[in-house]
Design a protein around this motif. Structure first.
Motif, PDB file in Angstrom:
ATOM      1  N   UNK A  79       0.791  -1.308   0.157  1.00 49.82           N
ATOM      2  CA  UNK A  79       0.058  -0.060   0.067  1.00 49.82           C
ATOM      3  C   UNK A  79       1.280   1.565  -0.624  1.00 49.82           C
ATOM      4  N   UNK A  80       2.107   1.755   0.544  1.00 46.58           N
ATOM      5  CA  UNK A  80       3.199   2.451   0.536  1.00 46.58           C
ATOM      6  C   UNK A  80       3.375   2.393  -0.153  1.00 46.58           C
ATOM      7  N   UNK A  81       4.031   1.613  -0.871  1.00 50.26           N
ATOM      8  CA  UNK A  81       4.927   1.640  -2.518  1.00 50.26           C
ATOM      9  C   UNK A  81       3.700   1.948  -3.377  1.00 50.26           C
ATOM     10  N   UNK A  82       2.475   1.745  -2.750  1.00 52.64           N
ATOM     11  CA  UNK A  82       1.797   2.329  -4.172  1.00 52.64           C
ATOM     12  C   UNK A  82       1.502   3.506  -3.930  1.00 52.64           C
ATOM     13  N   UNK A  83       1.516   4.027  -3.194  1.00 52.54           N
ATOM     14  CA  UNK A  83       0.880   5.696  -2.962  1.00 52.54           C
ATOM     15  C   UNK A  83       1.863   6.406  -3.076  1.00 52.54           C
ATOM     16  N   UNK A  84       2.922   5.450  -3.205  1.00 52.12           N
ATOM     17  CA  UNK A  84       4.364   6.613  -3.835  1.00 52.12           C
ATOM     18  C   UNK A  84       4.070   6.831  -5.561  1.00 52.12           C
ATOM     19  N   UNK A  85       4.340   5.707  -5.694  1.00 51.20           N
ATOM     20  CA  UNK A  85       4.313   5.246  -7.330  1.00 51.20           C
ATOM     21  C   UNK A  85       3.018   6.080  -8.119  1.00 51.20           C
ATOM     22  N   UNK A 106       9.430 -13.264  -1.196  1.00 50.57           N
ATOM     23  CA  UNK A 106       9.967 -11.675  -2.008  1.00 50.57           C
ATOM     24  C   UNK A 106       9.324 -11.992  -3.117  1.00 50.57           C
ATOM     25  N   UNK A 107       9.869 -13.075  -3.774  1.00 45.55           N
ATOM     26  CA  UNK A 107       9.995 -12.636  -5.254  1.00 45.55           C
ATOM     27  C   UNK A 107       8.262 -12.713  -5.697  1.00 45.55           C
ATOM     28  N   UNK A 108       7.125 -13.322  -4.915  1.00 46.32           N
ATOM     29  CA  UNK A 108       6.062 -13.104  -5.187  1.00 46.32           C
ATOM     30  C   UNK A 108       5.808 -10.743  -4.318  1.00 46.32           C
ATOM     31  N   UNK A 109       6.737 -10.468  -3.727  1.00 40.41           N
ATOM     32  CA  UNK A 109       6.506  -9.452  -3.621  1.00 40.41           C
ATOM     33  C   UNK A 109       6.856  -8.413  -5.152  1.00 40.41           C
ATOM     34  N   UNK A 110       7.472  -9.083  -5.325  1.00 41.50           N
ATOM     35  CA  UNK A 110       8.389  -8.026  -6.058  1.00 41.50           C
ATOM     36  C   UNK A 110       7.887  -8.231  -8.012  1.00 41.50           C
ATOM     37  N   UNK A 111       7.181  -8.781  -7.785  1.00 45.97           N
ATOM     38  CA  UNK A 111       5.752  -9.831  -9.007  1.00 45.97           C
ATOM     39  C   UNK A 111       5.115  -8.532  -8.597  1.00 45.97           C
ATOM     40  N   UNK A 112       4.232  -8.280  -7.582  1.00 42.75           N
ATOM     41  CA  UNK A 112       3.468  -7.175  -7.144  1.00 42.75           C
ATOM     42  C   UNK A 112       3.796  -5.687  -7.215  1.00 42.75           C
ATOM     43  N   UNK A 113       4.896  -5.630  -6.776  1.00 41.68           N
ATOM     44  CA  UNK A 113       5.482  -3.702  -7.152  1.00 41.68           C
ATOM     45  C   UNK A 113       5.639  -3.488  -8.307  1.00 41.68           C
ATOM     46  N   UNK A 114       5.926  -5.064  -9.378  1.00 43.77           N
ATOM     47  CA  UNK A 114       6.241  -4.061 -10.957  1.00 43.77           C
ATOM     48  C   UNK A 114       4.862  -4.119 -11.824  1.00 43.77           C
ATOM     49  N   UNK A 115       3.946  -4.721 -11.119  1.00 44.77           N
ATOM     50  CA  UNK A 115       2.337  -4.717 -10.889  1.00 44.77           C
ATOM     51  C   UNK A 115       1.876  -3.749 -11.179  1.00 44.77           C
ATOM     52  N   UNK A 116       2.579  -2.163 -10.684  1.00 42.76           N
ATOM     53  CA  UNK A 116       2.174  -1.284  -9.766  1.00 42.76           C
ATOM     54  C   UNK A 116       2.320  -0.397 -11.370  1.00 42.76           C
ATOM     55  N   UNK A 117       1.171   0.624 -11.393  1.00 46.54           N
ATOM     56  CA  UNK A 117       1.225   1.519 -12.398  1.00 46.54           C
ATOM     57  C   UNK A 117       1.707   3.285 -11.798  1.00 46.54           C
ATOM     58  N   UNK A 319      -5.903   7.345   5.948  1.00 43.96           N
ATOM     59  CA  UNK A 319      -6.826   6.914   4.347  1.00 43.96           C
ATOM     60  C   UNK A 319      -5.194   7.848   3.225  1.00 43.96           C
ATOM     61  N   UNK A 320      -5.183   6.977   1.963  1.00 49.07           N
ATOM     62  CA  UNK A 320      -4.204   7.970   1.490  1.00 49.07           C
ATOM     63  C   UNK A 320      -3.578   9.078   1.648  1.00 49.07           C
ATOM     64  N   UNK A 321      -4.663   9.868   1.360  1.00 50.95           N
ATOM     65  CA  UNK A 321      -4.129  10.989   1.495  1.00 50.95           C
ATOM     66  C   UNK A 321      -3.433  11.801   2.472  1.00 50.95           C
TER      67      UNK A 321
END
Ligand code: SF4
Length: 357
Positions: A79-85, A106-117, A319-321
């Motif tokens: 969630x924090x990385x999504x907010x950051x991106x 960790x491999x799954x986490x990397x896949x989830x991070x690289x799926x961020x937009x 919340x995110x804001x």
């Protein structure tokens, strides 16, 4: 929502608004500071645990690791990385530790991070132990690049520095990273006087032979023992003069931007070498980094004395804001630099192993 500092079991340090008046902050979504810098590179410490015991980082017995419930869960991290991106303009994410490979899934986490937009570039700084057999899965998950810590290519010196006999694992990690197409594959090397400074040229020869990229790092006052001694640090000037006994170094003409390393082209182009001289040649004026610790603290600088507790906001229903605003306020208050060379410098209470590179 009131922003408080993370409790490290030490005197609480409330993140008071610095002299930098938050009211003066321009209305922009990015992580700007009052010196005109913009943070686009997020360093994330995934754990404070490590399976090596480098003498310049922690005691032989290790440290009292943070209990799991204090660490951010994968969902909180994402969630924090999504907010950051999505909200804060972060384009690069570097996964660090302690040792990031000790983080479960960790491999799954990397896949989830690289799926961020938009998709961030994802890098990892690791000691390489156990990476070789997981390299393919990391590449498939979208890991782009890697920095592997290697302070020597001599087995005995490796054992002396890390207190573990694991050199072969690190060499296997480097070969596997290149094999699966991670690019660049970099080596981070810390030099300690009387221990491994004699290996400067052999380290560069090794990296040139294998097509890796070497980065020497001046030892910084961030060890858990608080025993850093400037006299034991090998300076950038010393490193360069030792290298020049064997190699021709030409300053790189490529724009440096916020990159920590000063780069030189070796012998007219057979490779490059970099020096990250945080102490003797600080590069804070162009710093583009923001840091998230494994227990959810935002640090505007490696050497911050205060932190902002995003974990409390996350677990408090913000919340995110609200989270994004707290992050922006922390970065707006970022100091000009690390102050290591100032008389009043105080080493941060939190050690490197729980901040990350
Ligand atoms: S010491 Fe702090 S301000 Fe300087 S480059 Fe490092 S993180 Fe940035």
């Amino acid at each position: 929502m009131k922003v408080t500092a993370i409790d490290l079991g030490l005197p609480r340090v409330v993140q008071e608004p610095s002299k930098t008046d938050t009211a003066a902050r321009p209305d922009t979504p990015g992580l700007v500071d009052s010196f005109g810098r913009v943070a686009t590179d997020l360093r994330v410490s995934l754990t404070d645990k490590c399976n090596l015991r480098c003498t310049y980082c922690m005691p032989a017995d290790g440290l009292d690791w943070m209990p799991d419930e204090q660490l951010l869960s994968d969902a909180e991290l994402l969630r924090l990385m999504r907010i950051a991106v999505e909200m804060l303009g972060i384009t690069d994410i570097r996964l660090t530790g302690g040792e990031p490979l000790l983080r479960p899934r960790l491999e799954d986490l990397v896949a989830e991070i690289t799926s961020l937009h938009p998709r961030p570039r994802v890098a990892m700084t690791t000691n390489g132990i156990g990476f070789a057999k997981r390299a393919k899965r990391f590449a498939e998950a979208g890991l782009d690049r890697i920095n592997v810590s290697l302070d020597t290519v001599d087995r005995e010196t490796f054992q002396r520095v890390t207190r573990r006999d694991r050199l072969s694992h690190v060499l296997a990690a480097l070969a596997a990273a290149r094999e699966v197409g991670l690019d660049p594959v970099k080596i981070n090397a810390v030099l300690i006087r009387g221990v491994n400074e004699h290996e400067v040229t052999s380290l560069l020869r090794f990296t040139l032979e294998h097509g890796y990229h070497l980065r020497f790092i001046e030892q910084m006052p961030l060890d858990a023992q608080h025993s850093w001694d400037r006299a034991n640090m090998i300076t950038a000037d010393e490193i360069l003069s030792m290298l020049r006994t064997e190699f021709t170094l030409t300053p790189s003409t490529e724009a440096r931007g916020g990159a920590p390393a000063e780069r030189w082209i070796v012998d007219g182009g057979v490779g490059d070498v970099g020096v990250i001289a945080s102490v003797t040649r600080p590069f804070c004026a162009a710093c583009d980094r923001t840091r998230l610790t494994a227990d959810g603290a935002i640090r505007s600088c490696l050497f911050s004395q205060a932190e902002t507790d995003l974990r409390a906001l996350l677990r408090g229903g913000a919340d995110d804001d609200e989270i994004a605003d707290a992050w922006r306020a922390t970065m707006w208050a970022k100091l000009a630099g690390h102050e290591i060379n100032d008389a009043g410098f105080a080493q941060p209470l939190r050690p490197m192993s729980s901040i990350g590179g």
